[in-house]
Scaffold this motif. Structure first.
Motif, PDB file in Angstrom:
ATOM      1  N   TRP A  12      48.166  22.429  37.262  1.00  0.00           N
ATOM      2  CA  TRP A  12      47.507  23.728  37.036  1.00  0.00           C
ATOM      3  C   TRP A  12      45.993  23.627  37.133  1.00  0.00           C
ATOM      4  O   TRP A  12      45.303  24.591  37.448  1.00  0.00           O
ATOM      5  CB  TRP A  12      47.907  24.303  35.669  1.00  0.00           C
ATOM      6  N   ASP A  13      45.447  22.403  36.887  1.00  0.00           N
ATOM      7  CA  ASP A  13      43.997  22.205  36.897  1.00  0.00           C
ATOM      8  C   ASP A  13      43.541  21.403  38.124  1.00  0.00           C
ATOM      9  O   ASP A  13      42.521  20.714  38.091  1.00  0.00           O
ATOM     10  CB  ASP A  13      43.532  21.540  35.606  1.00  0.00           C
ATOM     11  N   GLU A  42      48.445  45.607  38.548  1.00  0.00           N
ATOM     12  CA  GLU A  42      48.801  44.493  37.655  1.00  0.00           C
ATOM     13  C   GLU A  42      50.252  44.573  37.188  1.00  0.00           C
ATOM     14  O   GLU A  42      50.614  44.105  36.116  1.00  0.00           O
ATOM     15  CB  GLU A  42      47.833  44.367  36.463  1.00  0.00           C
ATOM     16  N   ARG A  66      48.532  41.924  32.254  1.00  0.00           N
ATOM     17  CA  ARG A  66      48.576  40.474  32.104  1.00  0.00           C
ATOM     18  C   ARG A  66      49.403  40.028  30.897  1.00  0.00           C
ATOM     19  O   ARG A  66      49.049  40.283  29.755  1.00  0.00           O
ATOM     20  CB  ARG A  66      47.140  40.002  31.947  1.00  0.00           C
ATOM     21  N   ILE A  98      43.870  26.362  39.250  1.00  0.00           N
ATOM     22  CA  ILE A  98      42.487  26.726  38.938  1.00  0.00           C
ATOM     23  C   ILE A  98      41.580  25.632  39.494  1.00  0.00           C
ATOM     24  O   ILE A  98      41.802  24.439  39.231  1.00  0.00           O
ATOM     25  CB  ILE A  98      42.291  26.854  37.415  1.00  0.00           C
ATOM     26  N   GLU A 125      35.992  25.417  37.744  1.00  0.00           N
ATOM     27  CA  GLU A 125      36.099  26.660  36.976  1.00  0.00           C
ATOM     28  C   GLU A 125      36.808  26.460  35.641  1.00  0.00           C
ATOM     29  O   GLU A 125      37.007  27.406  34.892  1.00  0.00           O
ATOM     30  CB  GLU A 125      36.822  27.733  37.807  1.00  0.00           C
ATOM     31  N   GLN A 164      40.415  24.324  27.820  1.00  0.00           N
ATOM     32  CA  GLN A 164      41.301  25.290  28.466  1.00  0.00           C
ATOM     33  C   GLN A 164      42.715  24.742  28.565  1.00  0.00           C
ATOM     34  O   GLN A 164      42.928  23.563  28.824  1.00  0.00           O
ATOM     35  CB  GLN A 164      40.767  25.634  29.861  1.00  0.00           C
ATOM     36  N   ASN A 194      47.711  28.442  31.750  1.00  0.00           N
ATOM     37  CA  ASN A 194      48.049  29.855  31.553  1.00  0.00           C
ATOM     38  C   ASN A 194      48.468  30.404  32.908  1.00  0.00           C
ATOM     39  O   ASN A 194      47.653  30.523  33.818  1.00  0.00           O
ATOM     40  CB  ASN A 194      46.850  30.625  31.001  1.00  0.00           C
ATOM     41  N   HIS A 235      49.384  33.319  33.667  1.00  0.00           N
ATOM     42  CA  HIS A 235      49.119  34.751  33.842  1.00  0.00           C
ATOM     43  C   HIS A 235      47.662  35.025  34.203  1.00  0.00           C
ATOM     44  O   HIS A 235      47.174  36.127  33.981  1.00  0.00           O
ATOM     45  CB  HIS A 235      49.540  35.518  32.584  1.00  0.00           C
ATOM     46  N   LEU A 236      46.997  34.028  34.773  1.00  0.00           N
ATOM     47  CA  LEU A 236      45.634  34.236  35.270  1.00  0.00           C
ATOM     48  C   LEU A 236      45.749  34.804  36.688  1.00  0.00           C
ATOM     49  O   LEU A 236      45.712  34.089  37.686  1.00  0.00           O
ATOM     50  CB  LEU A 236      44.848  32.925  35.258  1.00  0.00           C
ATOM     51  N   GLU A 241      43.951  36.356  38.646  1.00  0.00           N
ATOM     52  CA  GLU A 241      42.860  36.245  39.616  1.00  0.00           C
ATOM     53  C   GLU A 241      43.020  35.026  40.534  1.00  0.00           C
ATOM     54  O   GLU A 241      42.371  34.949  41.588  1.00  0.00           O
ATOM     55  CB  GLU A 241      41.504  36.199  38.905  1.00  0.00           C
ATOM     56  N   TYR A 242      43.894  34.087  40.169  1.00  0.00           N
ATOM     57  CA  TYR A 242      44.104  32.910  41.010  1.00  0.00           C
ATOM     58  C   TYR A 242      45.308  33.057  41.940  1.00  0.00           C
ATOM     59  O   TYR A 242      45.583  32.162  42.736  1.00  0.00           O
ATOM     60  CB  TYR A 242      44.224  31.653  40.148  1.00  0.00           C
TER      61      TYR A 242
END
Length: 196
Positions: A9-10, A72, A93, A152, A156, A161, A164, A166-167, A169-170
């Motif tokens: 995820w990162d 959304e 979200r 992500i 950023e 962190q 998640n 449910h972001l 924007e990615y």
């Protein structure tokens, strides 16, 4: 269309054979085929195969999300190597207004791999899908791994962190017409009333 989940995820590379998800036209919906390593960690959920299982995200699971980024509204589909599934309809979200919808899904485990086939009915998709993301989760405790098709970016991520999914924007561009053809029109659905 084939998608390969080869980062966490990162945005770190995964350290195993990546999860592969394939979407193709199905009878009355989108066929989702998963081919993935089988970790058997944590053990399977205590629910019947072929049935919805609340909280499936706490187990070994592969998930795909289909989003209309203007409203959304989005569909979340979770499938598990042991045969359980979870379908959520969300408006805003992380705001599920329906979950546990039925799903035609079969999974099979063969040694260190598993495959799954799910037929996602067109009525489950919000009108105007234009983005998607997919994820895979396995492991327990400190060893729990969260992987993302569109992670992500490293620069950023802020200190502390957590994963998640449910972001929104990615999420990245995705249109059902890419699979079904330019002339295809998404059927109407009464699962997505105007209030959502």
């Amino acid at each position: 269309m084939n998608f390969i989940i080869d980062h966490t995820w990162d945005s770190l590379p995964v350290n195993h054979e990546p999860v592969n998800i394939r979407f193709s036209p199905g009878d009355g919906g989108l066929l989702m085929e998963v081919s993935a390593p089988f970790f058997n960690e944590p053990p399977g959920p205590p629910g019947a195969p072929g049935q919805p299982f609340p909280g499936l995200w706490d187990y070994e699971v592969v998930e795909s999300f289909f989003l209309n980024s203007n409203t959304e509204n989005y569909l979340e589909v979770e499938v598990c190597p042991h045969g359980q599934h979870l379908v959520l309809l969300l408006s805003g979200r992380g705001n599920a207004f329906q979950q546990g919808l039925p799903l035609s899904f079969q999974a099979s485990i063969n040694g260190g791999r598993w495959t799954g086939h799910a037929l996602l009915p067109w009525t489950y998709f919000p009108p105007g899908v234009n983005k998607m993301n997919s994820y895979a989760i396995h492991g327990s405790g400190e060893g729990r791994k969260y992987e993302a098709l569109y992670p992500i970016p490293r620069d950023e991520i802020v200190e502390g962190q957590k994963p998640n999914f449910h972001l929104l924007e990615y999420f990245r561009d995705f249109h059902l017409q890419w699979i079904m053809g330019d002339e295809w029109v998404q059927p109407d659905s009464d699962l997505w009333p105007a209030t959502h």
